[in-house]
Design a protein around this motif. Structure first.
Motif, short mmCIF file in Angstrom:
data_model
loop_
_atom_site.label_atom_id
_atom_site.label_comp_id
_atom_site.label_asym_id
_atom_site.label_seq_id
_atom_site.Cartn_x
_atom_site.Cartn_y
_atom_site.Cartn_z
N ARG A 242 0.86 -1.18 0.00
CA ARG A 242 0.00 0.00 0.00
C ARG A 242 0.89 1.23 0.00
O ARG A 242 1.76 1.38 0.85
N THR A 243 0.67 2.09 -0.97
CA THR A 243 1.48 3.30 -1.06
C THR A 243 0.64 4.43 -1.62
O THR A 243 -0.39 4.19 -2.26
N THR A 244 1.06 5.65 -1.36
CA THR A 244 0.27 6.80 -1.79
C THR A 244 0.61 7.24 -3.20
O THR A 244 -0.26 7.72 -3.92
N TYR B 147 2.86 3.76 7.78
CA TYR B 147 4.07 2.99 8.09
C TYR B 147 4.99 3.87 8.94
O TYR B 147 5.21 5.04 8.61
N ASN C 224 3.95 5.81 2.78
CA ASN C 224 2.64 5.52 3.35
C ASN C 224 2.64 6.05 4.78
O ASN C 224 3.42 5.59 5.62
#
Length: 312
Positions: A178-180, A189, A186
């Motif tokens: 999951r990343t922006t 994190y 993220n």
């Protein structure tokens, strides 16, 4: 120090690496006149399938028409992946028609060392057949879970391999992370979720004599985010970073260039250690801090970059 040593295979100034879609000749011309140390003409992700053939022709023309070295640049071509039917034509056409003009081929999504073996074998045969006196290098993109799982073995390949690049976008997809945004953090994190991957790649590079290059940062409207990512990569040992937009080139050059104060300090370290050696000492002090043989190595690394920039 181990008796087994792998010296740096090829020194190139690579603070900034501008990605240019070969489907756009106007962008290629602008890149040739810009401030990037490195330009890679992209035949892979930045080019839609219907444009692949024309992009390849544009790339070959740009390699032959532009004297990249005279402009102080290294020029690379990112070929298509080995899992596509475009790859063999990329290598054959680029090498046969402009093999004496291109400096390196960037191989995407390298998963195992045999991926490099295939490209190397093709390049070897074409160079021999054409009688080139130049030698094209290879660079590998580590951008899949498989590539990272095998990164030490890939780094040991030898041959023409000069550098590894961290391809954060495809790596994130491969890891289902999951990343922006591309290369962004993220907020859920607690820190930098790319730290472990980049660190592992850099270790493999430094162990086996390769350059280590950080990949893209997608939000080109966020210069501070780019700077932060570049600084983290530099702290881990990367010597350059991609620019997916011309505005990012200056940021990369800034972050990966030693400051005047750093250069001055590096020279003072060498001077103080030379004086200490004359006195039979293995260590010395500078500004209230101990310096020794390790300090000398770090200082020489920094000065080598400064000298390469000055000679660009």
């Amino acid at each position: 120090m181990s008796h087994t040593l792998y010296p740096l295979r090829k020194q190139r100034l690579q603070r900034s690496e501008l990605a240019v879609p070969a489907s756009n000749p106007g962008m290629i011309d602008k890149a040739a006149e810009g401030p990037a140390d490195y330009v890679f003409l992209d035949l892979e992700d930045a080019v839609a399938p219907p444009e692949k053939e024309q992009a390849r022709k544009n790339c070959i023309q740009a390699l032959n028409d532009i004297d990249w070295a005279a402009k102080g640049k290294t020029v690379s071509v990112r070929i298509n992946g080995l899992d596509t039917h475009y790859m063999y034509r990329d290598v054959v056409d680029v090498m046969e028609q402009a093999g004496s003009r291109v400096h390196t081929l960037l191989v995407p999504k390298v998963g195992v060392r045999d991926d490099l073996y295939m490209v190397e074998a093709m390049v070897n045969q074409i160079e021999q057949a054409k009688g080139y006196t130049t030698r094209v290098g290879l660079e590998a993109l580590i951008e899949t879970a498989l590539g990272m799982a095998n990164v030490e073995t890939i780094a040991q390949f030898g041959g023409r391999l000069e550098a590894l690049h961290f391809g954060v976008a495809d790596y994130a997809a491969s890891m289902r992370a999951r990343t922006t945004n591309i290369g962004g953090l993220n907020p859920m994190y607690p820190g930098d979720q790319w730290h472990a991957a980049i660190s592992r790649m850099v270790i493999a590079c430094r162990a086996y004599g390769l350059r280590a290059i950080d990949g893209p940062f997608g939000d080109f409207s966020d210069p501070e985010g780019y700077r932060d990512g570049a600084r983290r990569a530099a702290a881990l040992g990367c010597e350059g970073k991609w620019a997916i937009h011309p505005s990012q080139v200056a940021l990369a050059n800034e972050v990966f260039s030693p400051t005047e104060a750093e250069v001055t300090k590096a020279r003072r370290i060498l001077e103080e250690l030379k004086l200490a050696e004359a006195q039979g000492k293995g260590a010395a002090s500078l500004d209230g801090k101990m310096i020794d043989a390790a300090s000398e190595k770090m200082a020489r690394n920094l000065l080598a970059v400064a000298e390469a920039i000055a000679g660009r």
